[in-house]
Write an enzyme that holds these catalytic residues in place. Structure first.
Site: not given
Length: 232
Positions: A97, A145
């Site tokens: 992430h 993302e």
């Protein structure tokens, strides 16, 4: 250990550090209810300290850890041992992430460790180039993302959804693709799924909602609606 199967469509909820304690448990139970109600798989990326509690209190969601280290039993003070996540009840792990990035060689080793212990790997990529490179490591799921949209409430458009999905599946068509960032409500969810994504997800859109359980229900209902419209 055999990996848990994640069905499509699915949705990922990641409360990050917005919530803790009883609020995490309440959100997980709301997600569990929505998963059963709409027949949609939900990945609940849970703070490590709450994994066992959440796993024992739910029966439909897939509880994932937010990170782990590619270590083996032995030395490693304050590292997260893959085997310990399995023992706590985790079905998978999120890696790379933007808030917890990994060097590429470390990421490759960590995906390998996830495979060894039977954890489903969901790996984040914040560009098309990263998505393609990460897909070559054969994780189970790639999260496409754009980092600049995370937490903004501005979601990706259909062109990005299609391009990211094609980018990953051209490398390995078996990898599931979750397209997210800025998912703030059910309409954002619907738009992303109808555009061709296998899945989408939300962190702040759920965690900061005035009624978190109602927002989860709204978003999972939108997943079901969009997926059914795509396939009927």
């Amino acid at each position: 250990m055999e990996k848990r199967k994640i069905g499509v469509p699915f949705f990922e909820i990641g409360p990050k550090s917005y919530l803790y304690g009883d609020d995490i448990l309440a959100l997980a139970q709301a997600a569990d209810a929505a998963s059963a109600k709409y027949d949609v798989d939900i990945i609940f990326t849970c703070p490590v300290v709450d994994i066992r509690r959440v796993a024992e209190a739910t029966s439909h969601i897939h509880v994932f850890a937010p990170h782990m280290d590619p270590i083996y039993p032995g030395r490693g003070l304050a590292d997260t041992l893959p085997e310990s996540l399995v023992a706590a009840g985790a079905a998978g792990v999120m890696l790379n992430h933007v808030e917890k990035p990994l060097a590429f060689d470390v990421l490759a080793e960590t995906i390998k460790r996830a495979d060894e212990v039977g954890l489903v790997s969901i790996v984040c990529a914040d560009s098309m180039a990263d998505a393609s490179k990460i897909a070559a490591l054969n994780p189970d799921i790639v999260v496409a993302e754009p980092s600049e949209l995370i937490g903004t409430g501005i979601s990706v458009g259909p062109e990005y959804v299609k391009a990211a999905t094609e980018c990953v599946k051209s490398v390995n068509p078996e990898i599931l693709v979750l397209t997210a960032a800025g998912i703030a409500n059910g309409q954002d969810v619907y738009n992303t799924i109808i555009a061709g994504a296998d899945a989408t997800g939300s962190s702040s859109g759920v965690a900061k909602a005035p009624d978190r359980a109602a927002m989860v229900d709204e978003m999972i209902a939108a997943v079901r609606k969009a997926w059914d419209e795509r396939h009927n």
